[in-house]
Write a protein that holds these residues in place. Structure first.
Motif, mmCIF file in Angstrom:
data_model
loop_
_atom_site.group_PDB
_atom_site.id
_atom_site.type_symbol
_atom_site.label_atom_id
_atom_site.label_comp_id
_atom_site.label_asym_id
_atom_site.label_seq_id
_atom_site.Cartn_x
_atom_site.Cartn_y
_atom_site.Cartn_z
ATOM 1 N N GLN A 99 -23.541 20.363 -9.859
ATOM 2 C CA GLN A 99 -23.750 21.673 -9.661
ATOM 3 C C GLN A 99 -22.704 22.285 -9.455
ATOM 4 O O GLN A 99 -22.747 23.895 -9.974
ATOM 5 C CB GLN A 99 -24.500 21.648 -8.392
ATOM 6 C CG GLN A 99 -26.014 21.339 -8.202
ATOM 7 C CD GLN A 99 -26.527 21.676 -6.983
ATOM 8 O OE1 GLN A 99 -26.316 21.297 -5.948
ATOM 9 N NE2 GLN A 99 -27.643 22.489 -7.039
ATOM 10 N N LEU A 100 -21.322 21.853 -9.291
ATOM 11 C CA LEU A 100 -20.340 22.486 -9.147
ATOM 12 C C LEU A 100 -19.552 22.604 -10.445
ATOM 13 O O LEU A 100 -18.501 23.220 -10.540
ATOM 14 C CB LEU A 100 -19.384 21.884 -7.845
ATOM 15 C CG LEU A 100 -20.162 22.134 -6.390
ATOM 16 C CD1 LEU A 100 -19.081 21.494 -5.502
ATOM 17 C CD2 LEU A 100 -20.263 23.740 -5.921
ATOM 18 N N ASP A 103 -20.209 26.563 -15.514
ATOM 19 C CA ASP A 103 -21.424 27.243 -15.306
ATOM 20 C C ASP A 103 -22.544 26.802 -16.081
ATOM 21 O O ASP A 103 -22.696 25.694 -16.763
ATOM 22 C CB ASP A 103 -21.011 28.548 -15.785
ATOM 23 C CG ASP A 103 -20.380 28.746 -17.319
ATOM 24 O OD1 ASP A 103 -21.135 28.010 -18.054
ATOM 25 O OD2 ASP A 103 -19.594 29.269 -17.420
ATOM 26 N N VAL A 104 -23.823 27.298 -15.923
ATOM 27 C CA VAL A 104 -25.098 26.870 -16.668
ATOM 28 C C VAL A 104 -25.032 26.560 -17.986
ATOM 29 O O VAL A 104 -25.458 25.512 -18.434
ATOM 30 C CB VAL A 104 -25.844 28.187 -16.414
ATOM 31 C CG1 VAL A 104 -27.364 27.831 -17.151
ATOM 32 C CG2 VAL A 104 -26.445 28.392 -15.126
ATOM 33 N N VAL A 106 -22.361 25.703 -19.880
ATOM 34 C CA VAL A 106 -21.420 24.764 -20.015
ATOM 35 C C VAL A 106 -22.204 23.343 -19.456
ATOM 36 O O VAL A 106 -22.053 22.434 -20.269
ATOM 37 C CB VAL A 106 -20.033 24.793 -19.236
ATOM 38 C CG1 VAL A 106 -19.327 23.548 -19.378
ATOM 39 C CG2 VAL A 106 -19.301 26.130 -20.181
ATOM 40 N N GLU A 187 -12.661 26.516 -5.699
ATOM 41 C CA GLU A 187 -12.430 27.317 -6.969
ATOM 42 C C GLU A 187 -12.077 28.835 -6.688
ATOM 43 O O GLU A 187 -12.563 29.191 -5.522
ATOM 44 C CB GLU A 187 -13.409 27.293 -7.718
ATOM 45 C CG GLU A 187 -14.751 27.631 -7.129
ATOM 46 C CD GLU A 187 -16.052 27.231 -8.042
ATOM 47 O OE1 GLU A 187 -15.908 26.669 -9.076
ATOM 48 O OE2 GLU A 187 -17.221 27.549 -7.724
ATOM 49 N N ALA A 190 -16.334 31.351 -9.313
ATOM 50 C CA ALA A 190 -17.529 30.546 -9.550
ATOM 51 C C ALA A 190 -17.318 30.130 -11.020
ATOM 52 O O ALA A 190 -16.889 30.973 -11.913
ATOM 53 C CB ALA A 190 -18.716 31.198 -9.466
ATOM 54 N N HIS A 296 -20.827 24.896 -1.211
ATOM 55 C CA HIS A 296 -20.164 26.023 -2.013
ATOM 56 C C HIS A 296 -18.982 26.508 -1.368
ATOM 57 O O HIS A 296 -19.497 27.231 -0.592
ATOM 58 C CB HIS A 296 -21.360 27.020 -2.291
ATOM 59 C CG HIS A 296 -22.481 26.596 -3.218
ATOM 60 N ND1 HIS A 296 -22.064 25.962 -4.469
ATOM 61 C CD2 HIS A 296 -23.757 26.332 -3.159
ATOM 62 C CE1 HIS A 296 -23.348 25.681 -4.905
ATOM 63 N NE2 HIS A 296 -24.134 25.879 -3.966
ATOM 64 N N LYS B 59 -23.545 29.018 -24.754
ATOM 65 C CA LYS B 59 -22.558 29.912 -25.646
ATOM 66 C C LYS B 59 -22.519 29.515 -26.983
ATOM 67 O O LYS B 59 -22.042 28.608 -27.369
ATOM 68 C CB LYS B 59 -21.202 29.834 -24.773
ATOM 69 C CG LYS B 59 -21.513 30.245 -23.413
ATOM 70 C CD LYS B 59 -19.952 29.872 -22.493
ATOM 71 C CE LYS B 59 -20.444 30.343 -20.968
ATOM 72 N NZ LYS B 59 -18.969 29.652 -20.088
ATOM 73 N N ARG B 128 -25.416 32.985 -8.379
ATOM 74 C CA ARG B 128 -24.728 31.767 -8.624
ATOM 75 C C ARG B 128 -25.098 31.297 -10.195
ATOM 76 O O ARG B 128 -24.069 31.117 -10.756
ATOM 77 C CB ARG B 128 -25.308 30.573 -7.797
ATOM 78 C CG ARG B 128 -24.601 30.591 -6.378
ATOM 79 C CD ARG B 128 -24.453 28.950 -6.090
ATOM 80 N NE ARG B 128 -23.575 28.246 -6.799
ATOM 81 C CZ ARG B 128 -22.094 28.195 -6.713
ATOM 82 N NH1 ARG B 128 -21.497 29.028 -5.968
ATOM 83 N NH2 ARG B 128 -21.434 27.649 -7.294
ATOM 84 N N ASP B 129 -26.031 31.419 -10.762
ATOM 85 C CA ASP B 129 -26.603 31.422 -11.981
ATOM 86 C C ASP B 129 -26.076 32.276 -12.962
ATOM 87 O O ASP B 129 -25.340 31.837 -14.052
ATOM 88 C CB ASP B 129 -28.092 31.377 -12.273
ATOM 89 C CG ASP B 129 -28.579 30.429 -13.004
ATOM 90 O OD1 ASP B 129 -28.768 29.168 -12.472
ATOM 91 O OD2 ASP B 129 -28.957 30.588 -14.334
ATOM 92 N N SER B 131 -23.185 33.707 -12.683
ATOM 93 C CA SER B 131 -21.675 33.644 -12.506
ATOM 94 C C SER B 131 -21.110 33.135 -13.808
ATOM 95 O O SER B 131 -19.822 33.322 -14.005
ATOM 96 C CB SER B 131 -21.321 32.873 -11.526
ATOM 97 O OG SER B 131 -21.600 31.468 -11.597
ATOM 98 N N SER B 132 -21.958 32.812 -14.843
ATOM 99 C CA SER B 132 -21.445 32.334 -16.243
ATOM 100 C C SER B 132 -21.130 33.518 -17.078
ATOM 101 O O SER B 132 -20.405 33.341 -17.776
ATOM 102 C CB SER B 132 -22.717 31.760 -16.691
ATOM 103 O OG SER B 132 -23.845 32.280 -16.495
#
Lengths: 297, 171
Positions: A99-100, A103-104, A106, A187, A190, A296, B59, B128-129, B131-132
């Protein structure tokens, strides 16, 4: 910004991929998730003449339980780990790390095996999996071999993987009962690489003392490492606040970070200790059957 | 050496030749003229080029066009349904969730992917989501509010971000 020109080949089996690696040698790179390799190629840090895209090799996909091991194929993505109930139940440390990681987008492409092969000192998987019973299996011209992760990781961006070898799977031992694990990461923003990170896996005995413990630290040395002095302090003991505070101090001494834009040496040493302690507390709670959400930080 | 590819984009099949080093985002913008997908940082930091490949958010600057061979790609242009904007697009318009608009296609694709997975995300989950994706105008508050407004309405089952039909009495 474009990569330098290269040829693109698509093997359909591990054997075919290895034959290609043998043929092209140092000129070739394996493309799995490509989330580190493609940016490096665009920045011309890497300019392989051939990319061997292994994404079509079905036998490398997914994750499964094989007896007392969790087996991740070389194409298992971060998102596959994050979504796995098996991982969440038995290896919460890996659930945290998945989860850490980045990002989504990647996480949807990047692979755990690729992260180990890349061996970024601040990468999450090398540090996280070092706290677990992890073995890496690689295929080469002479067949396959399996090595413990600690031996596989040699130094910053350096592994045992030969130019003619391909990771086929990563296997993680499923721990006994009364075991809990956690991965904590600090980090700057985020999805960034870690300023410091820590993995802790604790097994308690019937009396609630620490029967076994593994502590790993990421981003605070040229390569992730096991904090052996801190582990020795905790093994066999009842894990009191005082003892955890001593382990936190021991970790600071074991860390050997360098100063960069992410922080000074003193700052990173301090963070490493704090993160180990927080991961210890979360791992202990999980070993006792309590639910702790991913930290987090 | 170029490679022949067949890529389905927004429901239409395209065949063409690509150099291996061509990125998916270049194929979309330069070969197909689908310039709704934006190029921000080109190194995978900003999310402006986000598209769906076989329904998975990626991406498009971190994927080679040749890797999309045989796959289905959905871009911002493909979100329209029946000639009207997608509920996420309408929510962004109604909530003023853009300033210069450069990051918007990527944010809409990322929000669409989040809502497909999790139809009623909490604010923390949205933050959180997403943040990409980066917004250099820093209009994040409106973006988060817009995504929140799209969650399905338990009363009507409709997306709350959707503009009411003509004659619809719903405010």
């Amino acid at each position: 910004m474009f990569p330098a020109d290269f040829d693109y080949v698509v093997p359909r089996s591990v054997d075919e991929a290895v034959a290609m690696l043998v043929h092209y040698g140092d000129d070739a790179k394996v493309l799995a998730g490509g989330q580190s390799l493609i940016p490096m190629m665009k920045l011309r840090i890497a300019s392989p003449r051939v990319l061997i895209d292994v994404n079509g090799i079905a036998e490398l996909a997914g994750l499964r339980r094989d007896g007392d091991r969790l087996v991740l194929g070389a194409l298992c993505r971060h998102a596959d780990v994050a979504a796995s109930p098996l991982v969440r139940e038995h290896l919460p440390l890996m659930h945290d790390a998945a989860q850490l990681t980045a990002d989504v987008q990647v996480r949807n492409r990047g692979t755990v095996a690729g992260s180990l092969a890349h061996a970024d000192p601040a990468g999450d998987w090398p540090a996280a999996l070092l706290a677990l019973d992890t073995h890496v299996t690689v295929a080469g011209p002479d067949g396959t071999r399996t090595v413990p992760l600690a031996a596989f990781l040699v130094d910053a961006y350096t592994t045992q993987l030969g130019a003619n070898e391909l990771i086929t799977q990563v296997a993680v031992g499923i721990p006994p009962g009364r075991t809990g694990g956690a991965y904590a990461k600090f980090e700057r923003r985020a999805g960034d690489f870690a300023v410091a990170s820590a993995g802790v896996q604790v097994t308690l005995d019937e009396a609630g003392r620490c029967a076994a413990v593994a502590i790993s630290c990421g981003a605070v040395a040229p390569s992730p490492f096991r904090a052996r002095a801190a582990e020795a302090m905790l093994a066999g003991q009842a894990l009191s606040e005082d003892l955890l505070a001593q382990a936190e101090h021991a970790v600071r001494d074991e860390a050997s970070p360098f100063a960069d834009t992410r922080g000074s040496v003193e700052y990173k040493r301090h963070l490493a200790g704090v993160l180990v302690r927080r991961a210890c507390v979360a791992a202990l709670a999980r070993a006792r059957g309590e639910r702790v959400d991913t930290l987090h930080l | 050496m170029t490679h022949s590819v067949r890529i389905t984009v927004n429901g239409e099949a395209y065949e063409g030749d690509v150099e291996p080093r061509a990125l998916l985002v270049q194929f979309l913008r330069e070969q197909l003229g689908l310039t709704g997908t934006h190029v921000g940082c080109v190194v995978g930091e900003c999310g402006a080029c986000s598209v769906l490949v076989d329904g998975v958010l990626v991406k498009s600057c971190l994927m080679l066009a040749v890797q999309a061979n045989g796959r289905e790609v959905t871009t911002i242009e493909g979100l329209r349904r029946g000639g009207r904007p997608h509920p996420v697009q309408e929510a962004f318009v109604n909530g003023f969730a853009l300033q210069c608009g450069f990051c918007t296609p990527g944010f809409v694709m990322a929000a669409h992917a989040l809502l497909a997975r999790n139809p009623n995300p909490t604010e923390e989950e949205i933050r959180r989501d997403l943040s990409s994706n980066l917004c250099m105008c820093t209009g994040y508050v409106q973006i988060v509010e817009a995504v929140k407004s799209v969650g399905s309405d338990p009363g009507t089952g409709r997306h709350r971000g959707q503009t009411p039909e003509r004659g619809d009495s719903t405010p």
